[in-house]
Design an enzyme around this catalytic site. Structure first.
Site, PDB file in Angstrom:
ATOM      1  N   HIS B 141      22.873  66.824  21.143  1.00  0.00           N
ATOM      2  CA  HIS B 141      23.726  67.605  22.091  1.00  0.00           C
ATOM      3  C   HIS B 141      23.746  67.658  23.639  1.00  0.00           C
ATOM      4  O   HIS B 141      24.993  67.513  24.558  1.00  0.00           O
ATOM      5  CB  HIS B 141      23.194  69.476  22.241  1.00  0.00           C
ATOM      6  CG  HIS B 141      23.519  70.904  22.961  1.00  0.00           C
ATOM      7  ND1 HIS B 141      25.460  71.318  22.755  1.00  0.00           N
ATOM      8  CD2 HIS B 141      23.673  71.087  24.443  1.00  0.00           C
ATOM      9  CE1 HIS B 141      25.600  71.687  23.202  1.00  0.00           C
ATOM     10  NE2 HIS B 141      25.126  72.315  24.519  1.00  0.00           N
ATOM     11  N   GLU B 142      22.249  67.645  24.324  1.00  0.00           N
ATOM     12  CA  GLU B 142      22.820  67.478  26.059  1.00  0.00           C
ATOM     13  C   GLU B 142      23.197  65.893  26.207  1.00  0.00           C
ATOM     14  O   GLU B 142      23.660  66.229  27.436  1.00  0.00           O
ATOM     15  CB  GLU B 142      21.110  67.420  26.203  1.00  0.00           C
ATOM     16  CG  GLU B 142      20.174  69.034  26.468  1.00  0.00           C
ATOM     17  CD  GLU B 142      21.641  70.083  27.396  1.00  0.00           C
ATOM     18  OE1 GLU B 142      21.880  69.525  27.662  1.00  0.00           O
ATOM     19  OE2 GLU B 142      21.547  71.232  27.203  1.00  0.00           O
ATOM     20  N   HIS B 145      27.108  65.954  26.317  1.00  0.00           N
ATOM     21  CA  HIS B 145      27.249  66.466  28.028  1.00  0.00           C
ATOM     22  C   HIS B 145      27.580  65.701  28.987  1.00  0.00           C
ATOM     23  O   HIS B 145      27.895  65.376  29.991  1.00  0.00           O
ATOM     24  CB  HIS B 145      26.625  67.334  28.647  1.00  0.00           C
ATOM     25  CG  HIS B 145      26.505  69.214  27.719  1.00  0.00           C
ATOM     26  ND1 HIS B 145      27.929  69.796  27.987  1.00  0.00           N
ATOM     27  CD2 HIS B 145      25.816  69.711  27.194  1.00  0.00           C
ATOM     28  CE1 HIS B 145      27.588  70.879  27.723  1.00  0.00           C
ATOM     29  NE2 HIS B 145      26.745  71.282  27.148  1.00  0.00           N
ATOM     30  N   GLU B 223      30.930  73.089  25.782  1.00  0.00           N
ATOM     31  CA  GLU B 223      30.150  72.904  25.220  1.00  0.00           C
ATOM     32  C   GLU B 223      30.244  73.199  23.205  1.00  0.00           C
ATOM     33  O   GLU B 223      29.577  72.515  23.432  1.00  0.00           O
ATOM     34  CB  GLU B 223      29.598  74.851  25.257  1.00  0.00           C
ATOM     35  CG  GLU B 223      28.840  75.828  26.493  1.00  0.00           C
ATOM     36  CD  GLU B 223      27.211  74.188  26.556  1.00  0.00           C
ATOM     37  OE1 GLU B 223      27.450  74.347  25.719  1.00  0.00           O
ATOM     38  OE2 GLU B 223      27.294  74.029  28.111  1.00  0.00           O
TER      39      GLU B 223
END
Lengths: 190, 308
Positions: B141-142, B145, B223
């Site tokens: 997930h990071e 980003h 997000e």
């Protein structure tokens, strides 16, 4: 297009490049001729298993196809999951060409089912003239190779790796960014 | 022909485009108002631009030092590095720096203006609580980003808010010192200048409020995008869902003091740290509600379940 994708936050799963893998056969010959480094007859394909019925179906077909191919070529195959959640299909065959063909079978089957992005790397094991083991790693997403020579205690023999790089530069696309030569500790090859 | 099992989420992308369009529109209108009121725009832009520049170029250091994160070498955190190595190879992106923050708060964040300057930081709290596969889901997930360049996008998106807030402050300041003689060059009469300042303050406040809401909205879409891309990368959406549930559950049990200390950094976090009892409208949230995130992940899981 890349800028737009970043702006919209929709990075696409990266598709693997499969063709460069066939350069392995020639590379093995070069390594033996130039430095007496020989393949150990072992190779492995590493991918990240996905959840769900779709992947299970792909895995099942892969299993059947491999079994057939292995019987035909007289090689052996085994499957292990490592502690990072990746699956390794380990192939054993004295002929480099058969290893490459079997490895490609894994790739193309996964890709056919739409799981190409799950492919991480494939690894071919070699033994240097002093008996030291090292591996040639193929990065599917980059379409490049790099050498990985593990020593005891999670250290790497950088000298041997750079030597292999120098020998193979004409035969294979070698990964230019050293930062991407990542270590594969505890990979299930002898 | 290469295929992917996941159709693009056109709805999410179009909502994000609309949000960005509204932000841009707001920007144009605001600048128009400033020009119409004969504000020395260059000065305002220079100072606000300076803030933006600073935030953009030092985002990694600002975020890291405020979370007291320290970079770790592969020798110090071999497992963490191996996970990041492999995920980066899977996603074909350069490896970011890896940092660990000594905080009991189970969380993770990514920062840095581009892929070359990115840092992924996890807290020791998350390392202790999550299983290895769950941690990997959080890392993916990071990394998404980073791939989506979210720090750059959000910094630029919040530029207008910074600008408007700055104009409000300096107008009030100018108003307190002799009716703002320095502002309206062509307005010699005090009466007129006072009215102009009042108008500027009002307009800026309104613009600030709107841009604030819109950047928060944009943040929530980013997000969801990162959730989606991260789940697709590891091919196991439910794993990320499990990690989110676990962290959110743990968040409620952490003492309040820690949480409040971390609140200003929420925009960078995996799960927002909010003190219990602090009621906030979903309009202001930097993160979508957990249910919305789980719903999206469940959808992806269903897409994986379909036979080819």
């Amino acid at each position: 297009m890349k800028f737009l994708d970043a702006l919209l936050g929709r990075s696409k799963p990266k598709q693997p490049k499969l063709d460069a893998l066939f350069g392995m056969t020639g590379a093995a010959i070069t390594l033996e001729a130039a430095a007496g480094m020989r393949p150990t007859g072992q190779a492995a394909v590493c991918f990240k298993p996905a959840s769900g019925q779709g992947f299970a179906a792909a895995a099942e077909e892969l299993h059947d196809l491999l079994e057939l191919a292995v019987k035909e070529a007289g090689s052996t195959v085994s499957v292990t999951d490592d502690r990072y959640g990746y699956r390794w299909v380990v192939l054993t065959d004295p002929e480099m060409e058969d290893l490459v063909t079997s490895a490609h079978l894994v790739n193309s089957t996964l890709e056919q089912y739409g799981f190409g992005p799950q492919l991480l790397c494939s690894v071919f094991a070699f033994s240097a003239s002093g008996g030291q083991r090292f591996h040639l790693v193929y990065l599917y997403k980059r379409g490049t190779f790099y050498p990985f020579a593990p020593l005891g205690g999670e250290r790497r023999d950088n000298e041997l790796e750079l030597r292999v790089k120098a020998i193979l530069e004409g035969d294979l696309p070698i990964e230019p960014e050293l930062g991407r030569w990542f270590a594969l500790w505890g990979l299930p090859l002898g | 022909m290469a295929r992917t099992r996941f159709p693009a989420d056109a709805g999410l992308a179009s909502r994000m485009v609309l949000t960005m369009f509204l932000l841009g529109l707001l920007y144009v209108v605001f600048v128009g108002v400033l020009v119409a009121l004969k504000i020395p725009l260059i000065l305002v832009l220079l100072i606000a631009g300076g803030f933006l520049f600073f935030q953009y170029f030092f985002s990694d250091r600002i975020a890291l030092s405020s979370m007291r994160g320290r970079e770790v070498t592969p020798e110090q955190a071999p497992e963490l590095h191996q996970m990041v190595d492999r995920l980066c190879a899977l996603a074909d992106m350069p490896k970011p720096r890896v940092a660990v923050s000594d905080s009991d708060l189970p969380n993770a964040f990514a920062t840095g203006r581009n892929q070359q300057h990115a840092v992924v930081c996890v807290t020791s709290g998350i390392l202790r609580r999550l299983s290895a596969p769950e941690l990997e889901a959080v890392l993916s997930h990071e990394l998404s980003h980073v791939a989506h360049r979210d720090v750059a996008v959000m910094t630029i998106a919040s530029f207008l808010g910074i600008l408007a807030g700055f104009v409000v402050r300096s107008s009030i300041y100018a108003g307190a010192y002799g009716g703002g003689g320095g502002w309206g060059r062509s307005n010699d009469r005090d009466n007129n200048a006072g009215a102009v300042i009042l108008l500027v303050v009002l307009a800026s406040a309104v613009v600030y409020a709107f841009s604030f809401l819109l950047t928060r909205l944009l943040s929530r879409y980013r997000e969801l995008s990162a959730d989606r891309a991260g789940a697709i990368l590891i091919g196991r959406p439910s794993l990320l869902a499990a990690a989110l549930v676990k962290i959110t559950g743990e968040m409620a049990r952490i003492p309040t003091r820690d949480l409040r200390a971390a609140e200003p950094l929420n925009a960078f976090f995996l799960v927002p740290a909010l003190a219990p009892g602090f009621s906030f409208s979903s309009l202001f949230a930097t993160h979508p509600p957990l249910e919305r995130r789980l719903e999206q992940l469940a959808q992806l899981e269903a897409q994986l379940g379909r036979p080819a």
